[in-house]
Design an enzyme around this catalytic site. Structure first.
Site, mmCIF file in Angstrom:
data_model
loop_
_atom_site.group_PDB
_atom_site.id
_atom_site.type_symbol
_atom_site.label_atom_id
_atom_site.label_comp_id
_atom_site.label_asym_id
_atom_site.label_seq_id
_atom_site.Cartn_x
_atom_site.Cartn_y
_atom_site.Cartn_z
ATOM 1 N N LYS A 28 0.959 -1.292 -0.071
ATOM 2 C CA LYS A 28 -0.070 0.174 0.018
ATOM 3 C C LYS A 28 1.023 1.316 0.102
ATOM 4 C CE LYS A 28 -4.060 0.853 2.605
ATOM 5 N NZ LYS A 28 -3.265 3.644 2.652
ATOM 6 N N ASP A 30 1.863 4.989 -0.008
ATOM 7 C CA ASP A 30 1.455 6.865 0.461
ATOM 8 C C ASP A 30 1.648 7.293 -0.395
ATOM 9 O OD1 ASP A 30 0.147 7.752 2.430
ATOM 10 O OD2 ASP A 30 1.985 7.896 4.063
ATOM 11 N N GLU A 173 3.222 1.402 4.577
ATOM 12 C CA GLU A 173 1.565 2.100 5.274
ATOM 13 C C GLU A 173 0.395 1.128 5.600
ATOM 14 O OE1 GLU A 173 -1.556 4.852 3.929
ATOM 15 O OE2 GLU A 173 -0.364 3.938 1.777
#
Length: 326
Positions: A28, A30, A173
């Site tokens: 994921k 950021d 993240e």
């Protein structure tokens, strides 16, 4: 499929990492979600809400041109700025996000990279009806590689809990789980994509509140939070307005009403625009807050987790690292 029209990106639902088979996992990022399109004209970049952001990231435009030429391709991905540790930093990226035509110095001081993780169209034909694995294979076949464009990896045959722990250890993240047979559904928040963020936790001093309105009427709308900096001064670290039940909002307002004071408890008050309707309180209550990042003196994406009675007010320190680690 036209490469000249913005595409609304497919969105993930929030949830725990799945453990069963049939899922792929990605990091994921950021950063800033961006749809990129190439073709006969110069490449274009759009933000998640369809705004043109091409001029803010000329190095990505140049890289797309160099690698794809006039080929008509539509990509979904994330624009990311890495810190000195090689970790995505949203605070760094903010220095580029709203700058039109950045100078060469700005591009050197905050370099950005585009991480395309999905292929939505190629040579004028939509690929959105293909499965996730088919789209990923077609994306990798494009051969995109370089400093400014990187196709990130995806992992199969691994459980979600393990992947999330890897993300935590590397200060990332979080992860995104995607069904390997999922099609691309533009603009839809689908349970076939699940985002699993790594959340940090901190304690904070409640220094005031904003009264609730609408469904939160009669309770608190958000809490004004503080913590002590390295010199022991109480400083503001933002607001938290999520994580409450209706009952909690009412109970907190009752408790805080008894602690109200006419002035801010901070040595330097927050900007008036952010606290115009604030009710200030004696800094006597402590709460737990989960958050994603501590940026620019404020917690990012905070969520209230409850009151604490086992800590001293003086022990409540502001988060130290931008990633939210304390």
């Amino acid at each position: 499929m036209s490469a000249r029209k913005p595409v609304k990106p497919m969105l993930a639902t929030l949830g725990p990492p799945p453990e069963k088979e049939g899922w792929a996992f990605e990091q994921k990022w950021d950063g800033l979600r961006a749809i990129a399109a190439t073709g006969e004209s110069a490449p274009v970049l759009w933000s998640r809400n369809g705004n043109a952001i091409t001029r803010s990231f000329p190095e990505i435009v140049d890289a797309l041109t160099a690698q794809l030429g006039n080929r008509e391709v539509v990509l979904d991905g994330e624009i990311v700025a890495l810190d000195a540790r090689g970790v995505p930093s949203f605070s760094l990226l903010q220095r580029r996000m709203h700058v039109q035509a950045p100078t060469a110095q700005a591009r050197r001081s905050v370099p950005v990279t585009y991480y395309p993780f999905d292929l939505l169209a190629i040579d004028g034909e939509s690929t959105m009806s293909l499965t996730y694995l088919e789209r990923r294979a077609a994306l990798e076949d494009l051969g995109l590689i370089g400093d400014r464009i990187v196709v990130p990896p995806h992992w199969l045959d691994i459980d979600g809990t393990t992947m999330l722990e890897v993300a935590r250890k590397h200060h990332l993240e979080g992860i995104v789980a995607k069904r390997i047979d999922s099609t691309y559904q533009p603009g839809k928040r689908s349970p076939r994509w699940i985002k699993c963020p790594v959340r940090a936790k901190t304690t904070a001093v409640i220094c005031g509140y904003l009264p609730g309105s609408g469904t939160a009427s009669g309770g608190i709308g958000s809490l004004i939070l503080g913590a002590h900096d390295g010199t022991g001064v109480l400083i503001p670290i933002g607001h938290v307005g999520t994580g409450f039940t209706d009952r909690t909002r009412r109970e907190l307002r009752t408790k805080l009403h008894e602690l109200e004071r006419p002035t801010s408890p901070f040595a330097i008050s927050p900007p008036h625009a952010a606290t115009r309707n604030a009710k200030w309180t004696e800094p006597l209550l402590i709460c737990d807050v989960e958050y994603r990042e501590y940026v620019g003196g404020a917690l990012r994406h905070p969520a209230y987790k409850g009151l604490r009675t086992d800590k001293s007010i003086n022990d409540v320190k502001a988060p130290i690292f931008e990633t939210g680690a304390q």
